[in-house]
Scaffold this motif. Structure first.
Motif, PDB file in Angstrom:
ATOM      1  N   TYR A   1      68.954  12.716 105.899  1.00  0.00           N
ATOM      2  CA  TYR A   1      69.345  13.396 107.233  1.00  0.00           C
ATOM      3  C   TYR A   1      68.809  12.478 108.552  1.00  0.00           C
ATOM      4  N   VAL A   2      69.541  12.689 109.391  1.00  0.00           N
ATOM      5  CA  VAL A   2      69.559  11.351 110.866  1.00  0.00           C
ATOM      6  C   VAL A   2      69.524  11.980 111.782  1.00  0.00           C
ATOM      7  N   ASN A   3      68.785  12.006 112.590  1.00  0.00           N
ATOM      8  CA  ASN A   3      69.462  12.161 114.603  1.00  0.00           C
ATOM      9  C   ASN A   3      69.237  10.790 115.252  1.00  0.00           C
ATOM     10  N   VAL A   4      69.763  10.988 115.949  1.00  0.00           N
ATOM     11  CA  VAL A   4      69.855   9.344 116.966  1.00  0.00           C
ATOM     12  C   VAL A   4      69.801   9.434 118.464  1.00  0.00           C
ATOM     13  N   ALA A   5      68.755   9.041 118.938  1.00  0.00           N
ATOM     14  CA  ALA A   5      68.973   9.514 120.392  1.00  0.00           C
ATOM     15  C   ALA A   5      67.983   8.683 120.981  1.00  0.00           C
ATOM     16  N   SER A   6      68.018   8.677 122.851  1.00  0.00           N
ATOM     17  CA  SER A   6      68.221   7.500 123.481  1.00  0.00           C
ATOM     18  C   SER A   6      66.670   7.773 124.339  1.00  0.00           C
ATOM     19  N   PHE A   7      65.729   6.803 124.834  1.00  0.00           N
ATOM     20  CA  PHE A   7      64.900   6.973 125.512  1.00  0.00           C
ATOM     21  C   PHE A   7      64.447   5.921 127.152  1.00  0.00           C
TER      22      PHE A   7
ATOM     23  N   ASP B   1      64.661  11.169 105.909  1.00  0.00           N
ATOM     24  CA  ASP B   1      65.262  12.273 107.229  1.00  0.00           C
ATOM     25  C   ASP B   1      64.112  11.174 108.419  1.00  0.00           C
ATOM     26  N   MET B   2      65.030  10.542 108.842  1.00  0.00           N
ATOM     27  CA  MET B   2      65.014   9.493 110.089  1.00  0.00           C
ATOM     28  C   MET B   2      65.833  10.079 111.665  1.00  0.00           C
ATOM     29  N   VAL B   3      64.608   9.279 111.748  1.00  0.00           N
ATOM     30  CA  VAL B   3      65.225   9.568 113.456  1.00  0.00           C
ATOM     31  C   VAL B   3      64.980   8.766 114.143  1.00  0.00           C
ATOM     32  N   ILE B   4      66.330   8.060 114.981  1.00  0.00           N
ATOM     33  CA  ILE B   4      66.546   6.564 115.018  1.00  0.00           C
ATOM     34  C   ILE B   4      66.077   7.041 117.178  1.00  0.00           C
ATOM     35  N   ILE B   5      65.574   6.402 117.957  1.00  0.00           N
ATOM     36  CA  ILE B   5      65.168   5.993 119.297  1.00  0.00           C
ATOM     37  C   ILE B   5      65.365   5.097 119.610  1.00  0.00           C
ATOM     38  N   VAL B   6      66.359   4.850 120.481  1.00  0.00           N
ATOM     39  CA  VAL B   6      66.699   3.847 121.310  1.00  0.00           C
ATOM     40  C   VAL B   6      66.288   3.312 122.315  1.00  0.00           C
TER      41      VAL B   6
ATOM     42  N   LEU C   1      68.362  16.697 113.366  1.00  0.00           N
ATOM     43  CA  LEU C   1      68.673  16.414 112.574  1.00  0.00           C
ATOM     44  C   LEU C   1      70.074  17.015 111.357  1.00  0.00           C
ATOM     45  N   VAL C   2      70.441  16.077 110.654  1.00  0.00           N
ATOM     46  CA  VAL C   2      72.278  16.282 110.409  1.00  0.00           C
ATOM     47  C   VAL C   2      72.009  15.460 109.137  1.00  0.00           C
ATOM     48  N   GLN C   3      73.171  16.116 108.510  1.00  0.00           N
ATOM     49  CA  GLN C   3      73.348  15.062 106.924  1.00  0.00           C
ATOM     50  C   GLN C   3      73.961  13.801 107.697  1.00  0.00           C
ATOM     51  N   ALA C   4      73.800  12.150 106.703  1.00  0.00           N
ATOM     52  CA  ALA C   4      74.329  11.573 106.648  1.00  0.00           C
ATOM     53  C   ALA C   4      75.091  11.321 105.899  1.00  0.00           C
ATOM     54  N   ASN C   5      76.421  12.532 106.301  1.00  0.00           N
ATOM     55  CA  ASN C   5      78.154  11.887 106.017  1.00  0.00           C
ATOM     56  C   ASN C   5      78.505  11.267 106.518  1.00  0.00           C
ATOM     57  N   VAL C   6      80.201  10.880 106.009  1.00  0.00           N
ATOM     58  CA  VAL C   6      80.852  10.064 107.130  1.00  0.00           C
ATOM     59  C   VAL C   6      81.091  10.509 108.419  1.00  0.00           C
TER      60      VAL C   6
END
Length: 1150
Positions: free
Chosen positions: A329-335, A294-299, A348-353
């Motif tokens: 599962y992943v989500n990406v956010a900027s801050f 379960d990954m959250v990427i913050i930029v 979070l959503v499934q990391a499908n193609v």
């Protein structure tokens, strides 16, 4: 839902109508220029003496209205039904073929398909096949761990000390500019001879392994040379595995250093463009190297992040997404001051193609502004990970933060959300060249069981966005044997040309200790993998006993199909798995959702359902009954299903023990018999091992005959079931010629051909000359007419396929025909089955004339009198064709016959392209129902490249003021520019619009895309129906009625009188979906049921988290920078030296 017609207020013109326009074409021939029939109409069965059929009913009385009354058109419909039925009874030979089967009852047996036994047997066979691969995997993993543990690290090892076969050596030797040629490193490379092996679809050498090293890793580094040194011992284990199981395909060890060693050796399939293959980014490696995530990427998108740094961040996020699989599962956010998701995904959503593609596109829209607010970014990330109301992996939880630097450590946030248990790992990435203090970033990672990385330039992106997998692998290594469990992957494209495969994976752990009494090593060495080709699994399933519409399928825990007849990706990208959901492989409904859920849960089950199926050519939809039976495949994540129509419960098995009869029937396959017995097409099946395949059926038949002259149908090298059934059906269809076809005059009844096709693989077309225009698939199981006839009772009409973009049919030499087919149903001892399909091919032009006569007021063959609007009688389709439009449309909405001569060359087109107004009215009045679906396996032409200008994409161009400013020369900007250009020479994707091309095919080709498909099928209206197309003064009357025992709709309508009164046009043609199918933002709100792997290794109390990354600063000197920049400006860029990215963490792997 009904689509309203658009009205217009034009006045109704006089009785002379305008010609019906053709879509996209100029004016069409009017009545004066219409082409007359090529010859006089041929006799009608209904107009002949009543020897064949019942006497004709007299036409109904005349009416005061010009438009025919309902009972008149019902009368015409009955005449059409009787004519069709009469022709099929005489020439189809259904009853006669039933009698032939019964007369030959001693030559075959009726066998039963028992679904539960069948599916359990196939599941057991697949389990046994995969279990043999599992044993080989375990031997390899154990051996690798022991070899590495016994290996002594050598600091002074040199390239010439290591002898191995470099899989890319041949390609690099052919490249005079190759770095390795220049350095002369090839002295350590073996030169091998290869032999062609059909199992691998490649040239291989069974005496050696091959080594592939990513382009961006220096082959001569100490880490790589030591890796090559100890993995060489795997060669003998690979060979021993093959000795024990000769069916083994690729055996591969993917190292955490990036080295791939595989067996048997074969040259690498390197693309013409730069090869960016890295085993650590392959789907099978990612799945085997860690538990789900379960990954959250913050930029960080504050104002200090701009230009090159922002571009590096965007690229880094995209590369990070590529390290995720469908189990993650992943989500990406900027801050900046606030945090917000970059896309429409709010959780979070499934990391499908498809979801990853949405993220990648959204990331490109990030803009730098505002001030840095780490607190906002981390609070958003923790809230995402704590949301328990959504589907997620529920395993490794992590936050990946990309920033250019900052002072805030946000300790209060970690105390609130993550301490003291530290269940969420934090990975921090310092991006770009800057002078910020990185200590806070290091502290964040070290305080939260994560790791700190630096990405100063593009060259560091790929390695540093995948190194986090080493950290996630720690709990697996510490768990020891408990974590040594084989996992089976999704379907994906093999990089070495095997086609679609699944891979069994097993992690390989570092068992060394730093010293006596010290903690054991906690790093993963790599992943061991063994490929299994899908074709090898398919061979374990029943081929032809299930009938044309029966099949076996298998799915995994994500609901993706492993086996399915509709798994046919048009293009494959070896970087991505082939993920076709079971509900997308078939037409989705509630019953199938229930079946899918039960299979994912590992249950057994059986269910009979009524469902919709697409035809093989994807033009039609049929409502059918199917029996689904399913069981789990033990010791795997897969579940197996069997689908059988009720009529496929039984099948015929020939028993031709009489060799004289074998020879007799076989002679009817010889071309010398075709002139008298009709042309025979045989299905291109694997009848014998030595039979040479060919796409040309004439050549295939020749090869078959030549082989049969050398072997017998009972030969051990042949499939006796297939051969006996083929020869039996050859004899049975020949008897149909003898009893029915040979004595009939096809021309008298406007027939171009008669034919029979069988489950045994025979298609006999009579007369022989008709085979010249036969375009149906010689494999009956792959012929649309055959499969649809089995699923539909009565007579199935199939007009020639026409695309709206192609030129109309050529009506020359009477070669255009309409197929009419029907299944032959046998009842033998209370057991019902459909072993064959018979039919006729109608002469289009002659039957169009016949259609007009049948839908007229004629009662015999005298010349009709014209009935106009002024007379007190009803118009008909023959003499009033200038006023009345009469058509036959099939159940898919395609034009079959028309009384309009100028529409004959539009036969086979979707009727909306012929008369949009009328087709819309039929749809609105429920004569047709629409089914929409998406094809996720389609191929589309490559998009034209964007306008990139003359310069490489994204390169910062300094101004004159910058050059004159000494501060600029000593700044990070100058150093970044140099590195950007330097690494750009290595990373092709930085300078070009399509990074995927570097890893794809050698040349531009079609790419995968999503196509929206729309099929129409008969709705709920079965009765005769009169209606009006409401358009004010331009309204039209029409009548529609289904023809009994056919798939035809008979429609009579007033011809359109107002070109202005046009409604929306129904579309049937497949269309490209720019947004990749249904809106992803909506789909993630109702995710399909899935289950992740049943084990999770994300915590171990003994984990040592002290190794959490340390930054390394390397400020360049002014002299070096000035010299390098001058070289760049002069157009003489220095040749880039190899970068040893693996060094940053080499000590963790030793």
């Amino acid at each position: 839902m009904a689509v309203p017609a658009r009205t217009c207020g034009a006045s109704r013109p006089g009785p002379a109508p305008t010609a019906l326009p053709w879509p996209g074409r100029g004016p069409q021939p009017g009545p004066a220029t219409r082409r007359p029939p090529s010859r006089p109409p041929r006799p009608l069965l209904l107009l002949l003496p009543p020897l064949l059929l019942l006497p004709l009913l007299a036409a109904p009385g005349a009416s005061a209205y010009s438009f025919p009354q309902q009972h008149t058109m019902q009368h015409w419909a009955r005449r059409l039904e009787q004519e069709i039925d009469g022709v099929m009874r005489i020439f189809g030979g259904v009853q006669q073929l039933r009698e032939i089967y019964k007369d030959n009852r001693n030559l075959f047996e009726v066998q039963e398909n028992e679904p539960q036994k069948l599916v359990e047997k196939v599941a057991g066979d697949i389990e046994s096949l995969l279990d043999r691969k599992v044993q080989a995997l375990k031997r390899l993993a154990d051996a690798a761990e022991n070899f590495q543990k016994a290996h002594r690290w050598q600091d002074n090892i040199k390239e010439e000390d290591i002898l191995y076969y470099d899989a890319k050596a041949d390609a690099e030797l052919d490249d005079p500019e190759s770095d390795d040629v220049e350095r002369g490193s090839k002295v350590s490379t073996l030169r091998l001879d290869f032999v062609e092996d059909s199992n691998f679809k490649n040239k291989v050498n069974y005496s050696y392994t091959a080594v592939q090293i990513p382009t961006d890793i220096y082959k001569g580094s100490t880490v790589i040379l030591n890796e090559l040194n100890w993995t060489e011992a795997l060669e003998n284990v690979f060979m021993e595995n093959r000795r024990q199981d000769p069916t083994l395909l690729w055996q591969v060890f993917g190292s955490a250093t990036g080295v791939t060693r595989y067996y048997p050796a074969t040259p690498w399939r390197a693309p013409k463009k730069i090869d960016l293959y890295d085993v650590r980014r392959r789907p099978w490696y990612i799945q085997g190297a860690s538990s789900p995530k379960d990954m959250v990427i913050i930029v960080d998108v504050s104002g200090s992040v701009s230009g090159l740094t922002l571009k590096l961040m965007k690229t880094s996020v995209c590369e990070m997404l590529d390290t995720l699989s469908d189990d993650d599962y992943v989500n990406v956010a900027s801050f900046n001051e606030k945090a917000q998701p970059v896309s429409c995904f709010t959780h979070l959503v499934q990391a499908n193609v498809r979801n990853k593609k949405v993220f990648k596109e959204a990331v490109q829209g990030m803009v730098a502004k505002g001030t840095t607010g780490y607190k906002a970014g981390f609070e958003y990330a923790f809230d995402q990970l704590q949301n328990s109301n959504i589907t997620r992996a529920n395993c490794n939880k992590m936050i990946m933060m990309f920033t250019d630097g900052g002072e805030d450590r946000v300790q209060d946030v970690f105390e609130k959300y993550n301490w003291p248990n530290r269940t969420v790992r934090v990975f921090t990435f310092s991006v770009g060249q800057h002078n910020y203090d990185v200590t806070p970033l290091q502290w964040m990672a070290c305080a939260n069981k994560g790791y700190y990385f630096e990405i100063p330039s593009i060259g560091a992106i790929r390695i540093n966005t995948q190194e986090y997998l080493d950290v996630l692998g720690r709990p697996m290594v510490l768990a020891g044997k408990e974590a040594k469990q084989v996992q089976w992957t999704n379907v994906y494209e093999d990089a070495l040309g095997l086609g679609l495969v699944v891979t069994g994976t097993l992690p390989v752990f570092n068992l060394t200790q730093d010293g006596p009494g010290e903690k054991k090593n906690q790093l993963i060495l790599g992943v061991m993998g063994i490929d299994v080709a899908l074709n090898d699994i398919k061979r374990l399933t029943p081929n032809y006993t299930l009938g044309a519409n029966g099949y076996v399928f298998a799915i995994d825990l994500n609901g993706y199909v492993l086996l399915h007849p509709n798994l046919k990706p048009q293009t494959t990208n070896f970087r991505e798995p082939v993920t076709l959901d079971f509900l997308d492989a078939e037409l989705e409904d509630e019953n199938k959702e229930e079946i899918r859920r039960s299979m994912i849960d590992g249950n057994k089950g059986h269910k009979q359902i009524r469902t919709l199926v697409k035809s093989l050519d994807e033009r039609y939809v049929d409502e059918v009954v199917r029996n689904y039976t399913w069981v789990p495949i033990r010791s795997t994540n897969y579940s197996l299903g069997l689908v059988l129509p009720p009529y496929s419960t039984f099948y015929l098995q020939a028993n031709l023990s009489d060799q004289i009869l074998q020879v007799k029937y076989f002679e009817f396959l010889l071309p010398s018999s075709f002139e008298s017995e009709g042309h025979v097409f045989i299905a291109p099946r694997e009848y014998c091992k030595d039979l040479n395949a060919s796409d040309n059926n004439t050549e295939f038949l020749k090869n078959f005959i030549e082989l049969m002259e050398k072997v017998t149908p009972d030969s051990k090298q042949c499939n006796n079931f297939l051969l006996h059934n083929l020869i039996l059906d050859t004899g049975i269809t020949q008897q149909l010629v003898e009893r029915v076809w040979r004595d009939q005059d096809l021309n008298t009844y406007s027939l171009l051909a008669v034919f029979a096709a069988t489950d045994g693989g025979i298609t006999r077309v009579f007369p022989n000359k008709a085979a010249e225009d036969w375009t149906e698939n010689p494999e009956p199981f792959n012929a649309s007419f055959y499969r649809r006839s089995l699923d539909n009772r009565g007579y199935v009409f199939k007009p020639p396929h026409q695309d709206a973009l192609l030129r109309p049919l050529e009506l020359e030499n009477d070669t255009v025909g309409i197929l009419v087919s029907t299944a032959v149903e046998l009842s033998l001892g209370g057991r019902s089955l459909r072993p064959a399909v018979v039919g006729v091919k109608l002469d289009l032009e002659a039957w169009a004339e016949k259609f007009k006569v049948l839908a007229s007021n004629r009662t015999h063959q005298d010349q009709p009198q014209k009935c106009g609007p002024s007379s007190h009688c009803e118009m008909d389709c023959e003499v009033n064709n200038e006023d009345l439009l009469c058509v036959l449309i099939d159940d898919g909405g395609f034009l079959v016959l028309s009384n309009q001569n100028h529409q004959w060359d539009q036969v086979g087109r979707f009727f909306s392209e012929v008369d949009a107004n009328l087709m819309l009215a039929l749809y609105n009045n429920s004569f047709y129902t629409r089914k929409e679906s998406y094809d996720y396996q389609a191929a589309c032409a490559p998009q034209p490249p964007g306008n990139l200008g003359a310069a490489p994409r994204g390169v910062f161009v300094p101004t004159i003021a910058d050059f004159l400013n000494l501060a600029w020369w000593t700044s990070a900007a100058a150093w970044s520019l140099f590195q950007q250009l330097l690494y750009g020479l290595i990373y092709h994707s930085w300078f070009h619009a399509d990074p995927a091309e570097a890893e794809g095919s050698p040349e531009a080709r079609e790419s995968s895309c999503v196509m929206k498909q729309t099929q129409y099928y008969f709705g709920s209206v079965n009765a005769s129906y009169n209606a009006i197309i409401d358009c004010g003064n331009c309204s039209r009357l029409f009548h529609a009625q289904r023809l009994t025992n056919t798939n035809l709709l008979f429609v009579v309508a007033e011809k359109p009188l107002c070109s202005q009164c046009e409604a929306g046009r129904l579309l049937q043609k497949e269309t490209h979906c720019p947004a990749d199918g249904p809106e992803q933002c909506e789909l993630v709100q109702r995710p399909r049921y899935r289950r992740g792997p049943h084990i999770c290794f994300d915590y171990n109390a003994t984990e040592d988290t002290s190794d959490c990354g340390r930054g390394a600063s390397f400020p360049p000197s002014l002299g070096v920078l000035v010299s390098l920049q001058l070289l760049l400006l002069l157009g003489l860029p220095p040749r880039p030296q190899p970068q040893v990215h693996a060094h940053a963490h080499a000590s963790r792997r030793v």
